[in-house]
Structures are given as structure tokens and as C-alpha cells.
Design a protein around this motif. Structure first.
Motif, PDB file in Angstrom:
ATOM      1  N   GLN A   6      -2.730  -4.267  -1.204  1.00 61.51           N
ATOM      2  CA  GLN A   6      -1.394  -4.908  -1.242  1.00 61.51           C
ATOM      3  C   GLN A   6      -1.587  -6.297  -1.470  1.00 61.51           C
ATOM      4  N   LYS A   7      -2.593  -7.201  -1.286  1.00 59.85           N
ATOM      5  CA  LYS A   7      -2.837  -8.462  -1.947  1.00 59.85           C
ATOM      6  C   LYS A   7      -2.841  -8.479  -3.393  1.00 59.85           C
ATOM      7  N   GLY A 111       9.481 -20.101   1.268  1.00 55.49           N
ATOM      8  CA  GLY A 111       8.044 -19.851   1.839  1.00 55.49           C
ATOM      9  C   GLY A 111       7.676 -18.331   1.790  1.00 55.49           C
ATOM     10  N   LYS A 112       6.513 -17.851   2.289  1.00 53.00           N
ATOM     11  CA  LYS A 112       5.880 -16.535   2.220  1.00 53.00           C
ATOM     12  C   LYS A 112       6.253 -15.785   3.314  1.00 53.00           C
ATOM     13  N   ALA A 113       6.339 -14.405   3.159  1.00 52.35           N
ATOM     14  CA  ALA A 113       7.067 -13.609   4.100  1.00 52.35           C
ATOM     15  C   ALA A 113       5.896 -13.806   5.322  1.00 52.35           C
ATOM     16  N   GLU A 114       4.604 -13.444   5.083  1.00 54.91           N
ATOM     17  CA  GLU A 114       3.649 -13.285   6.124  1.00 54.91           C
ATOM     18  C   GLU A 114       3.676 -14.250   7.123  1.00 54.91           C
ATOM     19  N   ASN A 115       4.197 -15.509   6.689  1.00 50.42           N
ATOM     20  CA  ASN A 115       4.152 -16.478   7.763  1.00 50.42           C
ATOM     21  C   ASN A 115       5.390 -16.865   8.598  1.00 50.42           C
ATOM     22  N   PHE A 116       6.219 -15.746   8.497  1.00 48.10           N
ATOM     23  CA  PHE A 116       7.485 -15.839   9.287  1.00 48.10           C
ATOM     24  C   PHE A 116       7.793 -14.268   9.401  1.00 48.10           C
ATOM     25  N   ILE A 117       8.262 -13.989  10.659  1.00 52.75           N
ATOM     26  CA  ILE A 117       8.642 -12.617  11.032  1.00 52.75           C
ATOM     27  C   ILE A 117       9.612 -12.491  11.679  1.00 52.75           C
ATOM     28  N   ASP A 118      10.553 -11.340  11.340  1.00 51.47           N
ATOM     29  CA  ASP A 118      11.834 -10.876  12.096  1.00 51.47           C
ATOM     30  C   ASP A 118      12.216  -9.762  11.448  1.00 51.47           C
ATOM     31  N   HIS A 119      12.931  -9.931  10.323  1.00 44.66           N
ATOM     32  CA  HIS A 119      13.598  -8.948   9.568  1.00 44.66           C
ATOM     33  C   HIS A 119      12.791  -9.034   8.142  1.00 44.66           C
ATOM     34  N   ASP A 126       2.048  -7.802   2.801  1.00 41.38           N
ATOM     35  CA  ASP A 126       0.770  -7.611   3.481  1.00 41.38           C
ATOM     36  C   ASP A 126       1.117  -7.083   4.907  1.00 41.38           C
ATOM     37  N   MET A 127       1.278  -5.781   5.070  1.00 45.04           N
ATOM     38  CA  MET A 127       1.633  -5.305   6.431  1.00 45.04           C
ATOM     39  C   MET A 127       1.009  -5.566   7.630  1.00 45.04           C
ATOM     40  N   GLN A 128      -0.361  -5.735   7.342  1.00 46.38           N
ATOM     41  CA  GLN A 128      -1.383  -5.861   8.594  1.00 46.38           C
ATOM     42  C   GLN A 128      -1.242  -7.390   9.127  1.00 46.38           C
ATOM     43  N   ARG A 129      -0.944  -8.403   8.198  1.00 46.01           N
ATOM     44  CA  ARG A 129      -0.668  -9.545   8.536  1.00 46.01           C
ATOM     45  C   ARG A 129       0.797  -9.788   9.045  1.00 46.01           C
ATOM     46  N   CYS A 130       1.791  -9.044   8.570  1.00 54.65           N
ATOM     47  CA  CYS A 130       3.010  -9.102   9.143  1.00 54.65           C
ATOM     48  C   CYS A 130       3.011  -8.601  10.386  1.00 54.65           C
ATOM     49  N   TRP A 131       2.580  -7.452  10.983  1.00 60.23           N
ATOM     50  CA  TRP A 131       2.534  -6.806  12.331  1.00 60.23           C
ATOM     51  C   TRP A 131       1.786  -7.831  13.255  1.00 60.23           C
ATOM     52  N   THR A 132       0.561  -8.269  12.666  1.00 60.15           N
ATOM     53  CA  THR A 132      -0.009  -9.230  13.456  1.00 60.15           C
ATOM     54  C   THR A 132       0.617 -10.414  14.054  1.00 60.15           C
ATOM     55  N   SER A 133       1.199 -11.098  12.856  1.00 58.51           N
ATOM     56  CA  SER A 133       2.107 -12.397  13.086  1.00 58.51           C
ATOM     57  C   SER A 133       3.372 -11.969  14.030  1.00 58.51           C
TER      58      SER A 133
END
Length: 299
Positions: A6-7, A111-119, A126-133
């Protein structure tokens, strides 16, 4: 898809848009219909979710943020493209600064998506980073809503619909297929292969299958209600539809590889729409999209 894959496939097309392209993208992209948001909001409320903060990640020019923000006390839009953020702010100003339930305007942030989460628009991240965050940031009962179009197709009622669809699929699924990034394939596949928290080894804690809900509408070129597209029937001219297709990342990639053919008869979109027009035998058609919606609750 692994995290490293993904990266490597990180999308740059929209991030590199200049202001005029960002605004054109917003106009052609349009907004989403209230019936989609109704499903999301009712699901969130029924599971005990609150309406404090909305975070729209990968918000682009804010097309989905405006109609959702009016249900929340505070709303943010995050996008890595500064020009997309500027377009969102400009659209908000033109609309009179759409407000939240507390009267606060939507705040748009680069900003980049992986650093903020909700919708999130999941297929570019990078879904692994997204779910972890997400597991670290979200509180119990909060919702992640992921949605996307699996495919576009013409309404079965238009003249020569089968031939028109064949020509449309040739453009989208054959001519442009070599330029399709993994993220686009995930979306076109209806998120069937999107990595979910429990698909990693070890699983990402904080989300369970019991809190997972999936909705699909108009999949496989079949209208769910037999009459209309779930997100509405779009009556468009061929010229307007071609303009919208021109904004796709696969078309951008094709034209980057064939700069000498852009706008010529051999341009992939020009040629494709010539075939669509011949099959249609007219200048107007009705199109829509199949959609998939994934809803996850934080345990």
C-alpha cells in the motif's frame, strides 16, 4: 494487500492537483445523497454513538463533509492536498460557511489520513496503520464509516443499454485497467478485499466482527430496487459524463504515459466515448453507481 504494498502504491494524483483542477473535481464529483448518510447516522445513533465530532479523512474538496457536518457539534476535514483544502474552504465560503449544530464552521486541515481517524476513504490508505490509530484514538461506541463506488453503469431503461454498458466497460475495465492502482481495484471490488482489523496477524484489537455491518447497493449492474440507483439516477449528456471521467486517476495515469495523444482521436477517453456514443445513438444517458458501505464500531 500488505502494508508495504500500500505504501508503494500511495496515490499522488489528487494530491498534486492545482486549484483549478481541485474545483473542477468538486463540481464533477458532486455530493452524496442523503439516503446514504441516513443509513450511516441511524446506524451510529442506534448503537449508542454520540454526535460530538465528525472527522472526514481524505475529504478532498469537502463534498461529503457539508451534508454530514450539520449533525455534529464539531467537524473537521483532512486531506494531504493543500489545493483540495483550499477548494473546500472556498466552496464553504461561497455556500455561506455551512455550520455544525453548535454554529461552528467546518475546519479543513492539510494532513495525511493515517494520522487522523474516524471516517475514511479506505482504499488509498495504509489500513494497518489506520486501524491501529483508530483503536488508540476512538472511544467506545464511536463509528468508522467506509464507503465507495464499486462500479458505474448505465440505467437498463436507456436505448441499447447492453451495448452502451459493453462500451463503457471496455473503457473502464480494459483500456484503463493497466493504469489502475491497487486502491482503485479495492474500491471497484466493493471493498470485498479491504483488510479489516481482524484480517491482520496478529489481529488489531479494538474492533470485533460483532460490531461490523456491511451494506451493498446495485452490485453487479443490477438495481437493488429494480427501478432506480440507490444514490440517484444521473441524467447527463455524453460531454458532461466524459468531463467527469476525465478527472479519474486512471485517466490521469494513462495521459501521463501518452502525452502525445492527449485530446487526439487516439486519446483513451475520446475513443472510448466515441464508442459509447455510437452504441447509444444519442447524446444523453442515465448513469449511476453501485455502492458499498462498511460500518465498524469501536469496542
Amino acid at each position: 494487500m500488505t502494508s508495504s504494498e500500500q505504501k508503494q502504491a500511495e496515490e499522488q494524483t489528487f494530491r498534486n492537483y492545482v486549484p483549478s483542477q481541485a474545483k473542477t473535481y468538486s463540481v464533477n464529483r458532486g455530493s452524496y445523497y442523503e439516503n446514504l448518510f441516513k443509513v450511516i447516522l441511524e446506524h451510529h445513533e442506534s448503537a449508542g454513538g454520540t454526535f460530538g465530532t465528525l472527522l472526514d479523512i481524505g475529504c478532498g474538496p469537502g463534498n461529503s463533509n457539508w451534508p454530514l457536518a450539520k449533525h455534529f457539534a464539531t467537524a473537521y476535514g483532512i486531506d494531504p492536498s493543500l489545493d483540495m483544502i483550499d477548494a473546500a474552504k472556498g466552496i464553504g465560503a461561497e455556500a455561506g460557511e455551512a455550520e455544525t449544530t453548535t454554529g461552528k464552521p467546518i475546519e479543513f486541515i492539510e494532513g495525511k489520513a493515517e494520522n487522523f481517524i474516524d471516517h475514511v476513504w479506505a482504499h488509498w490508505f495504509d489500513m494497518q496503520r489506520c486501524w491501529t490509530s483508530a483503536a488508540q484514538v476512538l472511544h467506545k461506541g464511536e463509528t468508522i464509516a467506509l464507503w465507495g463506488s464499486a462500479s458505474q453503469f448505465c440505467h437498463p431503461s436507456i436505448p441499447n443499454a447492453a451495448c452502451v454498458q459493453e462500451a463503457l466497460f471496455k473503457l473502464m475495465r480494459e483500456d484503463l485497467a493497466p493504469y489502475e492502482l491497487p486502491g482503485s481495484r479495492l474500491a471497484r471490488g466493493g471493498y470485498d478485499n479491504l483488510p479489516l482489523p481482524w484480517s491482520f496477524d496478529p489481529p488489531i484489537e479494538g474492533f470485533s466482527r460483532d460490531g461490523f455491518t456491511r451494506h451493498d447497493w446495485d452490485r453487479n449492474e443490477v438495481l437493488s430496487d429494480g427501478e432506480h440507483f440507490f444514490l440517484g439516477d444521473h441524467h447527463v449528456t455524453l460531454a458532461r459524463y466524459q468531463e467527469a471521467v476525465n478527472m479519474g486517476n486512471t485517466v490521469t495515469k494513462w495521459r501521463e504515459a501518452h502525452p502525445q495523444l492527449v485530446g487526439a482521436d487516439e486519446d483513451v477517453v475520446v475513443e472510448g466515448f466515441r464508442r459509447i456514443g455510437e452504441a447509444l445513438g444519442g447524446d444523453e444517458l442515465v448513469v449511476g453507481a453501485s455502492y458499498s458501505l462498511l460500518l465498524l464500531k469501536r469496542d
